[in-house]
Enzyme design. Structure first.
Site, PDB file in Angstrom:
ATOM      1  N   GLY A  74     111.700 -50.061 104.944  1.00 40.84           N
ATOM      2  CA  GLY A  74     112.132 -51.304 105.265  1.00 40.84           C
ATOM      3  C   GLY A  74     112.176 -51.109 106.996  1.00 40.84           C
ATOM      4  O   GLY A  74     111.661 -50.101 107.605  1.00 40.84           O
TER       5      GLY A  74
ATOM      6  N   ASP B 159     119.741 -48.654 103.755  1.00 37.57           N
ATOM      7  CA  ASP B 159     118.100 -48.458 103.559  1.00 37.57           C
ATOM      8  C   ASP B 159     118.184 -47.383 104.286  1.00 37.57           C
ATOM      9  O   ASP B 159     118.503 -46.699 105.115  1.00 37.57           O
ATOM     10  CB  ASP B 159     117.654 -49.604 104.487  1.00 37.57           C
ATOM     11  CG  ASP B 159     116.239 -49.995 103.813  1.00 37.57           C
ATOM     12  OD1 ASP B 159     116.118 -50.934 103.367  1.00 37.57           O
ATOM     13  OD2 ASP B 159     115.453 -48.917 104.032  1.00 37.57           O
TER      14      ASP B 159
ATOM     15  N   ARG C  27      99.626 -55.681 100.604  1.00 35.12           N
ATOM     16  CA  ARG C  27      99.473 -56.564  99.652  1.00 35.12           C
ATOM     17  C   ARG C  27      98.478 -57.874  99.693  1.00 35.12           C
ATOM     18  O   ARG C  27      98.237 -58.258 100.910  1.00 35.12           O
ATOM     19  CB  ARG C  27     100.821 -57.358  99.428  1.00 35.12           C
ATOM     20  CG  ARG C  27     102.135 -56.402  98.627  1.00 35.12           C
ATOM     21  CD  ARG C  27     103.273 -57.065  99.096  1.00 35.12           C
ATOM     22  NE  ARG C  27     104.217 -56.110  98.635  1.00 35.12           N
ATOM     23  CZ  ARG C  27     104.927 -56.091  97.851  1.00 35.12           C
ATOM     24  NH1 ARG C  27     104.504 -56.642  96.460  1.00 35.12           N
ATOM     25  NH2 ARG C  27     105.863 -55.108  97.393  1.00 35.12           N
TER      26      ARG C  27
ATOM     27  N   GLY D 124     114.436 -54.518 103.593  1.00 40.28           N
ATOM     28  CA  GLY D 124     113.138 -54.516 102.993  1.00 40.28           C
ATOM     29  C   GLY D 124     112.983 -56.088 102.896  1.00 40.28           C
ATOM     30  O   GLY D 124     113.900 -56.835 103.361  1.00 40.28           O
ATOM     31  N   PHE D 125     111.651 -56.584 102.597  1.00 42.55           N
ATOM     32  CA  PHE D 125     111.323 -57.933 102.443  1.00 42.55           C
ATOM     33  C   PHE D 125     112.523 -58.529 101.512  1.00 42.55           C
ATOM     34  O   PHE D 125     113.151 -59.513 102.014  1.00 42.55           O
ATOM     35  CB  PHE D 125     110.036 -57.948 101.917  1.00 42.55           C
ATOM     36  CG  PHE D 125     109.584 -59.427 101.398  1.00 42.55           C
ATOM     37  CD1 PHE D 125     109.871 -60.409 102.223  1.00 42.55           C
ATOM     38  CD2 PHE D 125     109.176 -59.196 100.087  1.00 42.55           C
ATOM     39  CE1 PHE D 125     109.265 -61.817 101.712  1.00 42.55           C
ATOM     40  CE2 PHE D 125     108.740 -60.770  99.514  1.00 42.55           C
ATOM     41  CZ  PHE D 125     108.889 -61.690 100.337  1.00 42.55           C
TER      42      PHE D 125
ATOM     43  N   THR E 182     105.867 -61.564  94.583  1.00 46.10           N
ATOM     44  CA  THR E 182     106.674 -62.507  95.329  1.00 46.10           C
ATOM     45  C   THR E 182     106.210 -62.515  96.896  1.00 46.10           C
ATOM     46  O   THR E 182     105.814 -61.299  97.285  1.00 46.10           O
ATOM     47  CB  THR E 182     108.257 -62.119  95.215  1.00 46.10           C
ATOM     48  OG1 THR E 182     108.544 -62.267  94.065  1.00 46.10           O
ATOM     49  CG2 THR E 182     109.118 -63.028  96.126  1.00 46.10           C
TER      50      THR E 182
ATOM     51  N   TYR F 230     105.115 -45.419  90.588  1.00 45.16           N
ATOM     52  CA  TYR F 230     105.797 -46.794  90.403  1.00 45.16           C
ATOM     53  C   TYR F 230     106.140 -47.241  89.095  1.00 45.16           C
ATOM     54  O   TYR F 230     107.352 -47.624  88.782  1.00 45.16           O
ATOM     55  CB  TYR F 230     105.093 -47.689  91.404  1.00 45.16           C
ATOM     56  CG  TYR F 230     105.910 -49.061  91.692  1.00 45.16           C
ATOM     57  CD1 TYR F 230     106.867 -49.005  92.386  1.00 45.16           C
ATOM     58  CD2 TYR F 230     105.428 -50.417  90.948  1.00 45.16           C
ATOM     59  CE1 TYR F 230     107.702 -49.885  92.947  1.00 45.16           C
ATOM     60  CE2 TYR F 230     106.303 -51.356  91.392  1.00 45.16           C
ATOM     61  CZ  TYR F 230     107.360 -51.258  92.232  1.00 45.16           C
ATOM     62  OH  TYR F 230     107.946 -52.286  92.677  1.00 45.16           O
TER      63      TYR F 230
ATOM     64  N   ILE G  52     126.282 -42.082  96.392  1.00 50.44           N
ATOM     65  CA  ILE G  52     126.546 -43.451  97.273  1.00 50.44           C
ATOM     66  C   ILE G  52     128.046 -43.535  97.224  1.00 50.44           C
ATOM     67  O   ILE G  52     128.780 -43.556  96.067  1.00 50.44           O
ATOM     68  CB  ILE G  52     125.893 -44.621  96.771  1.00 50.44           C
ATOM     69  CG1 ILE G  52     124.537 -44.413  96.721  1.00 50.44           C
ATOM     70  CG2 ILE G  52     126.538 -45.935  97.442  1.00 50.44           C
ATOM     71  CD1 ILE G  52     123.773 -45.621  95.832  1.00 50.44           C
TER      72      ILE G  52
HETATM   73  N1  UDP Z   1      93.977 -57.657  96.614  1.00 45.73           N
HETATM   74  C1  UDP Z   1      92.804 -58.028  97.204  1.00 45.73           C
HETATM   75  N2  UDP Z   1      92.328 -57.987  98.518  1.00 45.73           N
HETATM   76  C2  UDP Z   1      93.431 -57.497  99.137  1.00 45.73           C
HETATM   77  C3  UDP Z   1      94.575 -56.700  98.722  1.00 45.73           C
HETATM   78  C4  UDP Z   1      94.794 -57.043  97.535  1.00 45.73           C
HETATM   79  O1  UDP Z   1      91.808 -58.738  96.408  1.00 45.73           O
HETATM   80  O2  UDP Z   1      93.078 -57.278 100.557  1.00 45.73           O
HETATM   81  C5  UDP Z   1      94.081 -57.893  95.041  1.00 45.73           C
HETATM   82  C6  UDP Z   1      94.581 -56.550  94.217  1.00 45.73           C
HETATM   83  O3  UDP Z   1      93.203 -55.588  93.987  1.00 45.73           O
HETATM   84  C7  UDP Z   1      95.185 -57.215  93.211  1.00 45.73           C
HETATM   85  C8  UDP Z   1      95.904 -58.547  93.851  1.00 45.73           C
HETATM   86  O4  UDP Z   1      95.058 -58.564  94.819  1.00 45.73           O
HETATM   87  O5  UDP Z   1      94.157 -57.664  92.320  1.00 45.73           O
HETATM   88  C9  UDP Z   1      97.262 -58.386  94.051  1.00 45.73           C
HETATM   89  O6  UDP Z   1      97.455 -57.269  94.576  1.00 45.73           O
HETATM   90  P1  UDP Z   1      98.814 -56.899  95.507  1.00 45.73           P
HETATM   91  O7  UDP Z   1      98.752 -55.511  96.143  1.00 45.73           O
HETATM   92  O8  UDP Z   1      99.350 -57.873  96.451  1.00 45.73           O
HETATM   93  O9  UDP Z   1      99.760 -56.277  94.141  1.00 45.73           O
HETATM   94  P2  UDP Z   1      99.827 -56.091  92.806  1.00 45.73           P
HETATM   95  O10 UDP Z   1      99.962 -57.181  92.037  1.00 45.73           O
HETATM   96  O11 UDP Z   1      98.406 -55.506  92.549  1.00 45.73           O
HETATM   97  O12 UDP Z   1     100.864 -55.168  92.676  1.00 45.73           O
END
Ligand code: UDP
Length: 321
Positions: free
Chosen positions: A43, A38, A191, A17-18, A180, A150, A68
């Site tokens: 990943g 993994d 993300r 993964g990252f 991160t 999650y 494991i």
């Molecule tokens: N977000 C956004 N546009 C995108 C993807 C995410 O505005 O294309 C917003 C999302 O609604 C959240 C924030 O960015 O408020 C961070 O989202 P991410 O999925 O990176 O991580 P989270 O902190 O929510 O787990």
């Protein structure tokens, strides 16, 4: 030197993964023998290209939900889908990877001299009503929402590891990782930083979910890895430790930074805010500073610059190949 002689052995689950791959590279550089496991659920083996050339790295295709059989003095447990679209696409796999994964590690470490560093998450705080979030805050989490597989999976893993510590003296250490980013993030993990960078480089509109006033605090990957590796140094760590960069930005501010750094003239488009999206998030890292000397150094503009360069190179390679 014989196999592993005088080298400490580290097991990294989620090594492809990252974060897992960056951690693997760092542990190899610090002289560890590293076993990476993994399932490749999310990943990608290309993340391990550098590690794969190192004779001290050993990869196993495996699922952390299964027993494991690896001897290691240190275990870093990073095996779990972690981006909202990935972890929501198979909620059962997400929850079981967290909880059964933690159980398997307790089985591996119980009665042995083995330190577990378990990757928990700022999501244990849910949509927080305390800001910034210290480790003492219990959180504000929906147990049956779309993010619950999650959030609650990670909360339950914390419970299990903490009970194993109390009951059997298992040296389980918990880090709560805040947002991160950096090179090697998957293009399609949904993300915000990977979305914005890919969109800007493709000259598409950046998708702002909701009003863009929600906040996050973004930590560059090298800083985060400093904190993760530091977790094994103190003789004793009891209780979770936040790791992240406490400088807070709104999502709209982040979009502007990405647009100005890519210089590609993209604009913004609004999209609906996902369910249970936390309104604000910022770590209180007082404890990490005191225990680990943790001190994130890479500011957002610098980290974004490195991330954009990596994404540009990978997108060009993909287009060329
Ligand atoms: N977000 C956004 N546009 C995108 C993807 C995410 O505005 O294309 C917003 C999302 O609604 C959240 C924030 O960015 O408020 C961070 O989202 P991410 O999925 O990176 O991580 P989270 O902190 O929510 O787990």
């Amino acid at each position: 030197m014989g196999l592993g002689a005088s080298r400490r052995t580290a097991l990294v689950t989620g090594a492809a993964g990252f974060l897992g791959s960056h951690l693997t590279d760092r542990l190899l550089a610090e002289g560890f023998e590293v076993v990476g496991i993994d399932s490749l659920m999310t990943g990608d083996l290309t993340n391990l290209e550098r590690a794969g050339r190192d004779p001290h790295f050993h990869f196993q295709l495996g699922d952390v939900r299964e027993p494991i059989h690896v001897y290691a003095e240190v275990v870093f447990n990073l095996a779990c889908p972690a981006s909202p679209i990935h972890y929501q696409s198979d909620p059962y796999a997400t929850l079981t990877s967290s909880v059964l994964g933690a159980l398997r590690l307790v089985e591996l470490a119980r009665g042995r001299k083995c330190t577990i560093v378990h990757a928990s998450t700022s999501e244990v705080y849910g949509d927080p009503s305390v800001h910034p979030q210290p480790e003492s805050y219990w959180g504000h989490v929906n147990p049956i929402g779309e993010r619950s597989c999650y959030d609650e999976g990670k909360r339950c893993a914390e419970t299990l590891l903490t009970d194993a510590r109390r009951r059997w003296g298992v040296d389980a250490r918990i880090v709560r990782i805040f947002n991160t980013y950096g090179p090697r993030m998957a293009f399609d993990d949904g993300r915000v930083i990977s979305n914005f960078v890919v969109q800007a480089l493709r000259k598409q509109s950046l998708t702002i979910f909701g009003d863009g006033k929600q906040s996050r605090s973004f930590c560059y990957v090298d800083d985060l890895i400093d904190g993760l590796v530091a977790m094994i140094r103190p003789a004793e760590i009891d209780g979770p430790v936040n790791l992240g960069n406490p400088t807070e930005f709104t999502i709209a501010e982040l979009a502007q930074q990405v647009i100005s750094l890519t210089g590609d003239g993209s604009d913004l488009v609004r999209a609906p805010l996902p369910a249970d999206d936390p309104r604000q998030r910022k770590p209180d890292i007082t404890r990490a500073r005191a225990l680990l000397g943790f001190d994130p150094k890479v500011d957002l503009a610098t980290g974004l610059g490195r991330t954009i360069a990596d994404f540009r190179a990978r997108l060009d390679a993909r287009a060329g190949g």
